[in-house]
Scaffold this active site. Structure first.
Site, PDB file in Angstrom:
ATOM      1  N   ASN A 269      -0.589 -12.173   7.311  1.00  0.00           N
ATOM      2  CA  ASN A 269       0.010 -11.206   6.407  1.00  0.00           C
ATOM      3  C   ASN A 269      -0.279  -9.781   6.846  1.00  0.00           C
ATOM      4  O   ASN A 269      -1.422  -9.435   7.146  1.00  0.00           O
ATOM      5  CB  ASN A 269      -0.502 -11.414   4.981  1.00  0.00           C
ATOM      6  CG  ASN A 269      -0.061 -12.739   4.399  1.00  0.00           C
ATOM      7  OD1 ASN A 269      -0.874 -13.593   4.069  1.00  0.00           O
ATOM      8  ND2 ASN A 269       1.240 -12.924   4.259  1.00  0.00           N
TER       9      ASN A 269
ATOM     10  N   ASP B 126      -7.686 -12.373  -2.656  1.00  0.00           N
ATOM     11  CA  ASP B 126      -6.842 -11.172  -2.698  1.00  0.00           C
ATOM     12  C   ASP B 126      -6.290 -11.005  -4.114  1.00  0.00           C
ATOM     13  O   ASP B 126      -5.145 -10.597  -4.314  1.00  0.00           O
ATOM     14  CB  ASP B 126      -5.713 -11.259  -1.675  1.00  0.00           C
ATOM     15  CG  ASP B 126      -5.091  -9.892  -1.355  1.00  0.00           C
ATOM     16  OD1 ASP B 126      -5.715  -8.865  -1.683  1.00  0.00           O
ATOM     17  OD2 ASP B 126      -3.982  -9.857  -0.799  1.00  0.00           O
TER      18      ASP B 126
ATOM     19  N   LEU C 248       6.557  -9.322  -2.809  1.00  0.00           N
ATOM     20  CA  LEU C 248       5.198  -9.729  -3.157  1.00  0.00           C
ATOM     21  C   LEU C 248       4.281  -8.523  -3.291  1.00  0.00           C
ATOM     22  O   LEU C 248       4.365  -7.568  -2.506  1.00  0.00           O
ATOM     23  CB  LEU C 248       4.635 -10.666  -2.090  1.00  0.00           C
ATOM     24  CG  LEU C 248       5.136 -12.114  -2.087  1.00  0.00           C
ATOM     25  CD1 LEU C 248       4.556 -12.857  -0.899  1.00  0.00           C
ATOM     26  CD2 LEU C 248       4.781 -12.821  -3.384  1.00  0.00           C
ATOM     27  N   ALA C 249       3.406  -8.573  -4.291  1.00  0.00           N
ATOM     28  CA  ALA C 249       2.476  -7.460  -4.526  1.00  0.00           C
ATOM     29  C   ALA C 249       1.135  -8.025  -4.966  1.00  0.00           C
ATOM     30  O   ALA C 249       0.748  -7.926  -6.127  1.00  0.00           O
ATOM     31  CB  ALA C 249       3.045  -6.510  -5.572  1.00  0.00           C
TER      32      ALA C 249
ATOM     33  N   HIS D 116       0.842  -1.197   0.000  1.00  0.00           N
ATOM     34  CA  HIS D 116       0.000   0.000   0.000  1.00  0.00           C
ATOM     35  C   HIS D 116       0.878   1.249   0.000  1.00  0.00           C
ATOM     36  O   HIS D 116       1.895   1.311   0.702  1.00  0.00           O
ATOM     37  CB  HIS D 116      -0.921   0.012   1.217  1.00  0.00           C
ATOM     38  CG  HIS D 116      -2.003  -1.014   1.163  1.00  0.00           C
ATOM     39  ND1 HIS D 116      -3.330  -0.709   1.381  1.00  0.00           N
ATOM     40  CD2 HIS D 116      -1.978  -2.347   0.913  1.00  0.00           C
ATOM     41  CE1 HIS D 116      -4.059  -1.800   1.277  1.00  0.00           C
ATOM     42  NE2 HIS D 116      -3.256  -2.815   0.990  1.00  0.00           N
TER      43      HIS D 116
ATOM     44  N   HIS E 247       1.865 -16.890   0.324  1.00  0.00           N
ATOM     45  CA  HIS E 247       1.714 -15.861   1.344  1.00  0.00           C
ATOM     46  C   HIS E 247       1.917 -16.381   2.762  1.00  0.00           C
ATOM     47  O   HIS E 247       2.429 -15.666   3.624  1.00  0.00           O
ATOM     48  CB  HIS E 247       0.342 -15.189   1.227  1.00  0.00           C
ATOM     49  CG  HIS E 247       0.277 -14.159   0.144  1.00  0.00           C
ATOM     50  ND1 HIS E 247       0.210 -14.487  -1.179  1.00  0.00           N
ATOM     51  CD2 HIS E 247       0.294 -12.799   0.207  1.00  0.00           C
ATOM     52  CE1 HIS E 247       0.176 -13.374  -1.900  1.00  0.00           C
ATOM     53  NE2 HIS E 247       0.228 -12.350  -1.087  1.00  0.00           N
TER      54      HIS E 247
END
Length: 396
Positions: free
Chosen positions: A241, A296, A328-329, A163, A272
């Site tokens: 997460n 997600d 990770l995105a 974010h 994840h």
């Protein structure tokens, strides 16, 4: 990790079956039926005029409803309900917070077995969040759009993940006004926020308006987390997460979540979170029925192998969505693949996994009735292969 949705021999319908269903009705006789709560064998589903009825297979000659019988392997079930969908089909909701954008995302996820979902807008400029809210207001109840999930911007800088730092802020009047507008239009709303980003009493006020408050992207202590739960927070976003971890002298958000009776969503992609940790969390919950599968998902699901996030190119590599630094995105997984993973890697029964993908999210959002098989529209009924690796809507 994306499940194959192509037709297979086990899913081939008899010639003319769909026409028969629309006229005099037709029966499906599968290996099992998931009725929205229980996986039942020895049952058949009758479809006519867009409605379903379940009856014991042994009673088929006596039911008096007529119609052709389609015998098939697999499971007939309501379609999946995904509470966290950031994008799909090449579209990121933040980048295209419009009616056309959310419809494209819906189409992409429907191709993977999802019948209902919450389009998810992540941390961004206030006008992006407001545009996303307007798009959902104008499409609610269409294309499986069941509400909106606002993930951020009222989160922890320390646990922001991908974010954007520039847009993170405490819960403010502008967001509160947007939430009030959504609820005034009877739009189901989930907001993910960090306990440390709100003032005392704000969670209680949101819950009083009918907002589902999720705790996540937080560096809070267990005590702060319990205080947020005491105000009425109902769930946690992607357990493990972007939340403070369990330690020997401080349980953090993670430990408080597992010890609570609130719902916890989880990403089951083998990337994840380690499967051992997810299985441990499931076993450790004090009450059953509180774990939820979420994708997600990002635009690569049913889409191209890259997308743009905050001006950075995110690329799919070996099942991972990563930025230029390799971080990770987002996730590249479907609900069907998540169900299969829960069974194969977490030791769950197919019934338990289907509950996590359908029943529990529907219960959390107050939509249980809509995801009971006998209340599900014919076009939203899913046929899932016995191996949990293929699925298609029965009218597709």
């Amino acid at each position: 990790m994306v499940a194959n949705m192509h037709a297979s021999p086990l899913m081939t319908r008899p010639a003319g079956w769909l026409d028969q269903m629309q006229s005099s009705g037709a029966w499906i006789l599968p290996d099992a039926v998931f009725d929205g709560d229980t996986l039942r064998s020895g049952c058949a589903v009758f479809l006519k005029d867009g409605r379903a009825q379940i009856a014991p297979a042994a009673d088929l000659p006596q039911v008096g409803l007529g119609g052709e019988i389609w015998r098939t392997s697999g499971i007939v079930s309501p379609g999946f309900f995904d509470l966290q969908v950031n994008g799909g089909g090449g579209v990121l909701f933040n980048s295209d917070p419009t009616v056309a954008g959310v419809r494209s995302i819906a189409q992409a996820h429907r191709s993977t077995g999802t019948a209902g979902f919450l389009p998810t807008v992540i941390t961004d400029r206030p006008e992006v969040l407001e545009a996303a809210a307007a798009a959902v207001i104008n499409t609610l109840g269409q294309h499986g759009i069941a509400g909106i999930h606002i993930e951020g911007p009222h989160i922890s800088l320390a646990r922001r993940g991908t974010h954007a730092e520039d847009y993170i802020r405490p819960l403010d009047a502008r967001t509160l006004a947007m939430l009030a507008k959504l609820r005034g239009k009877d739009v189901p709303v989930m907001i993910t926020l960090a306990p440390e980003a709100v003032r005392s009493g704000q969670i209680r006020a949101l819950v009083g308006q009918g907002v589902i408050v999720a705790l996540g992207h937080s560096d809070a202590t267990a005590a702060q987390t319990r205080a947020a739960l005491a105000e009425g927070a109902q769930t946690f976003t992607h357990l493990f997460n972007a939340m403070s971890p369990m330690q020997n002298r401080e349980a953090g958000v993670t430990g408080a979540a597992i010890n609570s009776t609130a719902y916890c969503s989880m990403i089951c992609d083998g990337i994840h979170v380690a499967p051992e940790m997810l299985a441990l969390a499931i076993r450790a919950r004090p009450v059953a029925g509180r774990m939820i599968l979420v994708s997600d998902a990002m635009p690569t699901v049913a889409g191209p192998d890259s997308y743009d996030l905050y001006g950075q190119t995110i690329t799919l590599r070996d099942g991972r969505l990563v930025n230029a630094e390799g971080a990770l995105a987002g996730a590249h997984v479907t609900m069907l693949a998540s169900v299969g993973y829960a069974v194969a890697q977490l030791g769950q029964t197919p019934e338990a996994a289907l509950r996590m993908a359908i029943t529990h999210p529907a219960t959390l959002m107050g939509m249980s009735r809509s995801f009971q098989l006998e209340n599900t529209r014919s076009e939203d009924l899913l046929l899932i292969a016995a191996g949990l690796d293929l699925a298609r809507f029965i009218t597709a």
